[in-house]
Motif scaffolding. Sequence first.
Motif, PDB file in Angstrom:
ATOM      1  N   GLN A  53      35.839  28.218 -75.188  1.00 43.42           N
ATOM      2  CA  GLN A  53      37.012  28.690 -74.450  1.00 43.42           C
ATOM      3  C   GLN A  53      37.931  29.390 -75.440  1.00 43.42           C
ATOM      4  O   GLN A  53      38.316  28.797 -76.451  1.00 43.42           O
ATOM      5  CB  GLN A  53      37.741  27.514 -73.796  1.00 43.42           C
ATOM      6  N   LEU A  54      38.266  30.647 -75.136  1.00 45.70           N
ATOM      7  CA  LEU A  54      39.050  31.464 -76.055  1.00 45.70           C
ATOM      8  C   LEU A  54      40.394  31.848 -75.457  1.00 45.70           C
ATOM      9  O   LEU A  54      40.519  31.995 -74.241  1.00 45.70           O
ATOM     10  CB  LEU A  54      38.277  32.742 -76.405  1.00 45.70           C
ATOM     11  N   ASP A  55      41.358  32.032 -76.312  1.00 50.80           N
ATOM     12  CA  ASP A  55      42.672  32.524 -75.912  1.00 50.80           C
ATOM     13  C   ASP A  55      43.118  33.513 -76.979  1.00 50.80           C
ATOM     14  O   ASP A  55      43.409  33.121 -78.112  1.00 50.80           O
ATOM     15  CB  ASP A  55      43.672  31.381 -75.783  1.00 50.80           C
ATOM     16  N   ASN A  56      43.112  34.793 -76.619  1.00 49.48           N
ATOM     17  CA  ASN A  56      43.464  35.854 -77.569  1.00 49.48           C
ATOM     18  C   ASN A  56      42.670  35.759 -78.866  1.00 49.48           C
ATOM     19  O   ASN A  56      43.219  35.899 -79.958  1.00 49.48           O
ATOM     20  CB  ASN A  56      44.966  35.847 -77.870  1.00 49.48           C
ATOM     21  N   GLY A  57      41.378  35.502 -78.733  1.00 43.56           N
ATOM     22  CA  GLY A  57      40.497  35.476 -79.887  1.00 43.56           C
ATOM     23  C   GLY A  57      40.430  34.162 -80.632  1.00 43.56           C
ATOM     24  O   GLY A  57      39.629  34.004 -81.549  1.00 43.56           O
ATOM     25  N   LYS A  58      41.238  33.190 -80.236  1.00 46.24           N
ATOM     26  CA  LYS A  58      41.221  31.878 -80.898  1.00 46.24           C
ATOM     27  C   LYS A  58      40.453  30.878 -80.048  1.00 46.24           C
ATOM     28  O   LYS A  58      40.555  30.877 -78.821  1.00 46.24           O
ATOM     29  CB  LYS A  58      42.635  31.359 -81.121  1.00 46.24           C
ATOM     30  N   LEU A  59      39.716  30.010 -80.709  1.00 47.04           N
ATOM     31  CA  LEU A  59      38.977  28.952 -80.030  1.00 47.04           C
ATOM     32  C   LEU A  59      39.953  27.852 -79.631  1.00 47.04           C
ATOM     33  O   LEU A  59      40.646  27.293 -80.486  1.00 47.04           O
ATOM     34  CB  LEU A  59      37.894  28.391 -80.951  1.00 47.04           C
ATOM     35  N   VAL A  60      40.032  27.562 -78.323  1.00 50.15           N
ATOM     36  CA  VAL A  60      40.937  26.512 -77.852  1.00 50.15           C
ATOM     37  C   VAL A  60      40.181  25.283 -77.345  1.00 50.15           C
ATOM     38  O   VAL A  60      40.758  24.206 -77.269  1.00 50.15           O
ATOM     39  CB  VAL A  60      41.913  27.033 -76.774  1.00 50.15           C
ATOM     40  N   ALA A  61      38.907  25.448 -76.985  1.00 51.75           N
ATOM     41  CA  ALA A  61      38.109  24.307 -76.521  1.00 51.75           C
ATOM     42  C   ALA A  61      36.630  24.650 -76.636  1.00 51.75           C
ATOM     43  O   ALA A  61      36.249  25.820 -76.638  1.00 51.75           O
ATOM     44  CB  ALA A  61      38.457  23.955 -75.078  1.00 51.75           C
ATOM     45  N   GLN A  62      35.831  23.600 -76.717  1.00 56.22           N
ATOM     46  CA  GLN A  62      34.385  23.759 -76.835  1.00 56.22           C
ATOM     47  C   GLN A  62      33.714  22.707 -75.975  1.00 56.22           C
ATOM     48  O   GLN A  62      34.090  21.534 -76.031  1.00 56.22           O
ATOM     49  CB  GLN A  62      33.996  23.590 -78.304  1.00 56.22           C
ATOM     50  N   ARG A  63      32.748  23.140 -75.162  1.00 52.06           N
ATOM     51  CA  ARG A  63      31.999  22.213 -74.305  1.00 52.06           C
ATOM     52  C   ARG A  63      30.531  22.570 -74.357  1.00 52.06           C
ATOM     53  O   ARG A  63      30.162  23.659 -74.782  1.00 52.06           O
ATOM     54  CB  ARG A  63      32.492  22.304 -72.863  1.00 52.06           C
ATOM     55  N   GLU A  64      29.711  21.659 -73.849  1.00 48.20           N
ATOM     56  CA  GLU A  64      28.266  21.891 -73.754  1.00 48.20           C
ATOM     57  C   GLU A  64      27.824  21.526 -72.351  1.00 48.20           C
ATOM     58  O   GLU A  64      28.318  20.554 -71.772  1.00 48.20           O
ATOM     59  CB  GLU A  64      27.524  21.030 -74.773  1.00 48.20           C
ATOM     60  N   TYR A  65      26.898  22.322 -71.828  1.00 46.96           N
ATOM     61  CA  TYR A  65      26.386  22.076 -70.481  1.00 46.96           C
ATOM     62  C   TYR A  65      24.871  21.957 -70.521  1.00 46.96           C
ATOM     63  O   TYR A  65      24.192  22.760 -71.151  1.00 46.96           O
ATOM     64  CB  TYR A  65      26.810  23.202 -69.533  1.00 46.96           C
ATOM     65  N   SER A  66      24.384  20.939 -69.819  1.00 47.82           N
ATOM     66  CA  SER A  66      22.944  20.710 -69.787  1.00 47.82           C
ATOM     67  C   SER A  66      22.350  20.954 -68.404  1.00 47.82           C
ATOM     68  O   SER A  66      21.140  20.863 -68.242  1.00 47.82           O
ATOM     69  CB  SER A  66      22.619  19.284 -70.250  1.00 47.82           C
ATOM     70  N   THR A  67      23.197  21.246 -67.408  1.00 47.58           N
ATOM     71  CA  THR A  67      22.686  21.566 -66.075  1.00 47.58           C
ATOM     72  C   THR A  67      23.360  22.835 -65.562  1.00 47.58           C
ATOM     73  O   THR A  67      24.519  23.113 -65.877  1.00 47.58           O
ATOM     74  CB  THR A  67      22.928  20.438 -65.056  1.00 47.58           C
ATOM     75  N   ALA A  68      22.614  23.562 -64.736  1.00 43.58           N
ATOM     76  CA  ALA A  68      23.145  24.787 -64.141  1.00 43.58           C
ATOM     77  C   ALA A  68      24.293  24.472 -63.194  1.00 43.58           C
ATOM     78  O   ALA A  68      25.266  25.230 -63.127  1.00 43.58           O
ATOM     79  CB  ALA A  68      22.034  25.535 -63.411  1.00 43.58           C
ATOM     80  N   ALA A  69      24.217  23.358 -62.487  1.00 44.64           N
ATOM     81  CA  ALA A  69      25.273  22.990 -61.532  1.00 44.64           C
ATOM     82  C   ALA A  69      26.602  22.762 -62.254  1.00 44.64           C
ATOM     83  O   ALA A  69      27.650  23.224 -61.792  1.00 44.64           O
ATOM     84  CB  ALA A  69      24.873  21.748 -60.750  1.00 44.64           C
ATOM     85  N   GLU A  70      26.569  22.072 -63.380  1.00 44.93           N
ATOM     86  CA  GLU A  70      27.793  21.837 -64.151  1.00 44.93           C
ATOM     87  C   GLU A  70      28.365  23.150 -64.675  1.00 44.93           C
ATOM     88  O   GLU A  70      29.579  23.376 -64.622  1.00 44.93           O
ATOM     89  CB  GLU A  70      27.512  20.913 -65.343  1.00 44.93           C
TER      90      GLU A  70
END
Length: 155
Positions: A128-145
């Motif tokens: 998740q970016l805001d004006n080029g800065k990383l503000v959050a990071q997540r991982e997804y293992s299913t297409a539904a999520e």
Amino acid sequence: MRFIAVAVLSLLPVWAQAVEVGERLAPWTLLDQFDQAYTLNDQAQVLLVARSMDAAKLVDAALQGQPKGYLESRRGVFVADIQRMPRLIAKLFAVPAMRSYNYRVMLDRDARIAPRYPGPVDKVLWLQLDNGKLVAQREYSTAAELRQALEQVRP
């Protein structure tokens, strides 16, 4: 003992390039499946990174049925690490098949970009970016999520 020293030293470039929350992502340029260049800029809000075919299939499944431009309207960018794919297979089959997708795929053919953003090979990494800065990071293992997360992003 020498093996441990070599192993640690070989991982230093990966650790040095890993980006942390609050840091600005360095700009990069990749070609998409149509050989059109894209440069990461401050407009991007979501960076999806797939390091394997299974992870790329999760992104494809999450975007199935969405109109053309759906990901782009959410200021999303999808990077697929295809460096492990044999070049002949990529050129003759995989990349031409990607041209039927209704979204752009930035192709990291030489693993220049994806290694900057460490994560599991079998999951989709969401930055998740805001004006080029990383503000959050997540991982997804299913297409539904992943689909649900994309639906939360306002165009």
